[in-house]
Design a protein around this motif. Structure first.
Motif, PDB file in Angstrom:
ATOM      1  N   CYS A  28       0.865  -1.184   0.000  1.00 18.08           N
ATOM      2  CA  CYS A  28       0.000   0.000   0.000  1.00 18.08           C
ATOM      3  C   CYS A  28       0.899   1.229   0.000  1.00 18.08           C
ATOM      4  O   CYS A  28       1.938   1.236   0.653  1.00 18.08           O
ATOM      5  N   TYR A 105      -3.113  10.580  10.148  1.00 20.79           N
ATOM      6  CA  TYR A 105      -2.440   9.284  10.014  1.00 20.79           C
ATOM      7  C   TYR A 105      -1.882   8.758  11.339  1.00 20.79           C
ATOM      8  O   TYR A 105      -2.096   7.600  11.692  1.00 20.79           O
ATOM      9  N   ARG A 108      -4.859   7.618  13.368  1.00 18.49           N
ATOM     10  CA  ARG A 108      -5.975   6.960  12.674  1.00 18.49           C
ATOM     11  C   ARG A 108      -6.475   5.772  13.501  1.00 18.49           C
ATOM     12  O   ARG A 108      -5.724   5.190  14.289  1.00 18.49           O
ATOM     13  N   TRP A 110      -7.998   2.097  14.847  1.00 14.33           N
ATOM     14  CA  TRP A 110      -7.488   0.720  14.829  1.00 14.33           C
ATOM     15  C   TRP A 110      -7.865   0.013  13.522  1.00 14.33           C
ATOM     16  O   TRP A 110      -7.024  -0.635  12.900  1.00 14.33           O
ATOM     17  N   CYS A 112      -8.469   1.204  10.596  1.00 14.61           N
ATOM     18  CA  CYS A 112      -7.714   1.730   9.459  1.00 14.61           C
ATOM     19  C   CYS A 112      -6.290   1.185   9.479  1.00 14.61           C
ATOM     20  O   CYS A 112      -5.704   0.917   8.434  1.00 14.61           O
ATOM     21  N   ARG A 113      -5.721   1.050  10.666  1.00 15.93           N
ATOM     22  CA  ARG A 113      -4.363   0.494  10.780  1.00 15.93           C
ATOM     23  C   ARG A 113      -4.344  -0.964  10.345  1.00 15.93           C
ATOM     24  O   ARG A 113      -3.409  -1.430   9.732  1.00 15.93           O
ATOM     25  N   TRP A 155       3.502  -6.946   9.784  1.00 15.11           N
ATOM     26  CA  TRP A 155       2.515  -5.959   9.323  1.00 15.11           C
ATOM     27  C   TRP A 155       1.932  -5.203  10.510  1.00 15.11           C
ATOM     28  O   TRP A 155       1.869  -3.969  10.531  1.00 15.11           O
ATOM     29  N   SER A 158       4.358  -2.814  11.928  1.00 14.31           N
ATOM     30  CA  SER A 158       4.595  -1.642  11.088  1.00 14.31           C
ATOM     31  C   SER A 158       3.464  -0.620  11.191  1.00 14.31           C
ATOM     32  O   SER A 158       3.629   0.538  10.822  1.00 14.31           O
ATOM     33  N   GLN A 159       2.319  -1.040  11.661  1.00 14.48           N
ATOM     34  CA  GLN A 159       1.168  -0.122  11.745  1.00 14.48           C
ATOM     35  C   GLN A 159       0.988   0.471  13.153  1.00 14.48           C
ATOM     36  O   GLN A 159      -0.033   1.099  13.438  1.00 14.48           O
ATOM     37  N   ILE A 161       0.230  -0.839  15.984  1.00 17.75           N
ATOM     38  CA  ILE A 161      -1.063  -1.274  16.532  1.00 17.75           C
ATOM     39  C   ILE A 161      -0.943  -1.662  18.004  1.00 17.75           C
ATOM     40  O   ILE A 161      -1.929  -1.670  18.737  1.00 17.75           O
TER      41      ILE A 161
END
Ligand code: SF4
Ligand code: SF4
Length: 277
Positions: A28, A105, A108, A110, A112-113, A155, A158-159, A161
């Protein structure tokens, strides 16, 4: 963020169940021809911590944030309200999306992450009922199959979370209580309390500081001071309060003087006092 999400039954029955070490082939970024397609006409359910982060980033009082940016929905069994991010009326886009991407951003929500990952949390002790991740595939999103292959663990990390998961834990505990399956829908006053404590934290703060709350409940001074200014501490406290007031969990203690009065009144009435200490 799915526009029309799959049903829980479909996910539990048909979707491959992924763990942290499984991989995802997804990319993305701003150069994609689908850039920000996922920020339009979507049903994003906000968690209490999402609301806290967004209203803080926007320097808004929680009541103002809720009024301006959210809608109230309902779970399928009609037992609980859910707070949804309100899309623009004219173009159905998220109010925070710009040509450069998400203007919020760093704050943003959870969901969306996580996108394009979902998290299913079936209830039950059997291995087949353990939580799992699943991949959401929608035509609007062209990121699938564009690699690089990466683990779900990578992943998620990286977000950013992890903070959302940690701060979401008290709310998760509240939601996983069997009360929601077995109990009756909340009566209006409890529903109002639920919405205030979960989502309208500035109003919840006024509720605890501008009523006799701390004259009734035994909360140590250091925590009371923290609750004046620390929204994250306030959110944890609000979840404890809800578990006490909805499920009678022993998460709050009455002051000894209040307890004595209750016991005296109960003795006078000839009944046992069952209020948690
Ligand atoms: S909050 Fe940000 S990431 Fe989420 S839908 Fe809106 S613009 Fe997109
Ligand atoms: S790849 Fe998917 S998640 Fe990324 S911008 Fe495109 S639609 Fe959104």
């Amino acid at each position: 963020m799915p526009d029309v999400g799959p049903t829980q039954e479909t996910i539990l029955r048909d979707y491959p169940r992924l763990g942290l070490d499984d991989t995802l082939d997804f990319h993305c970024g701003k150069g994609m021809d689908c850039f920000t397609n996922c920020c339009r006409d979507v049903a994003i359910v906000l968690t209490p911590y999402d609301v806290l982060r967004m209203k803080t980033a926007l320097h808004l009082d929680s009541s103002e944030f809720l009024q301006k940016y959210t809608l109230l929905g309902c779970t399928k069994d009609q037992k609980l309200p859910v707070v949804l991010l309100k899309m623009n009326t004219e173009d159905r886009r998220c109010p925070f999306v710009t040509d450069e991407g998400c203007s919020l951003y760093a704050h943003r929500p959870w969901a969306c992450r996580m996108y394009p990952l979902g998290l299913a949390e079936p209830k039950g002790p059997q291995p087949a009922e353990r939580g799992f991740y699943f991949v959401i595939q929608e035509k609007l999103c062209h990121g699938h199959g564009n690699g690089p292959q990466r683990s779900i663990r990578d992943w998620i990390s990286s977000q950013a979370i992890d903070t959302f998961e940690m701060m979401g834990e008290p709310f998760r505990d509240l939601m996983l209580n069997e009360f929601w399956e077995k109990g009756e829908p909340l009566e209006p006053s409890k529903l109002e309390m639920y919405l205030m404590a979960c989502y309208d934290l500035d109003r919840f703060r006024r509720f605890i500081f501008e009523t006799r709350f701390f004259g009734i409940f035994d909360v140590d001074e250091a925590r009371i001071e923290a609750l004046r200014t620390d929204d994250e501490e306030l959110l944890v406290f609000a979840m404890e309060w809800l578990r006490f007031s909805l499920f009678n969990a022993k998460t709050m203690k009455l002051k000894p003087s209040v307890m004595d009065s209750l016991e005296r009144a109960a003795a006078n009435d000839g009944i046992a006092c069952e209020t948690p200490r």
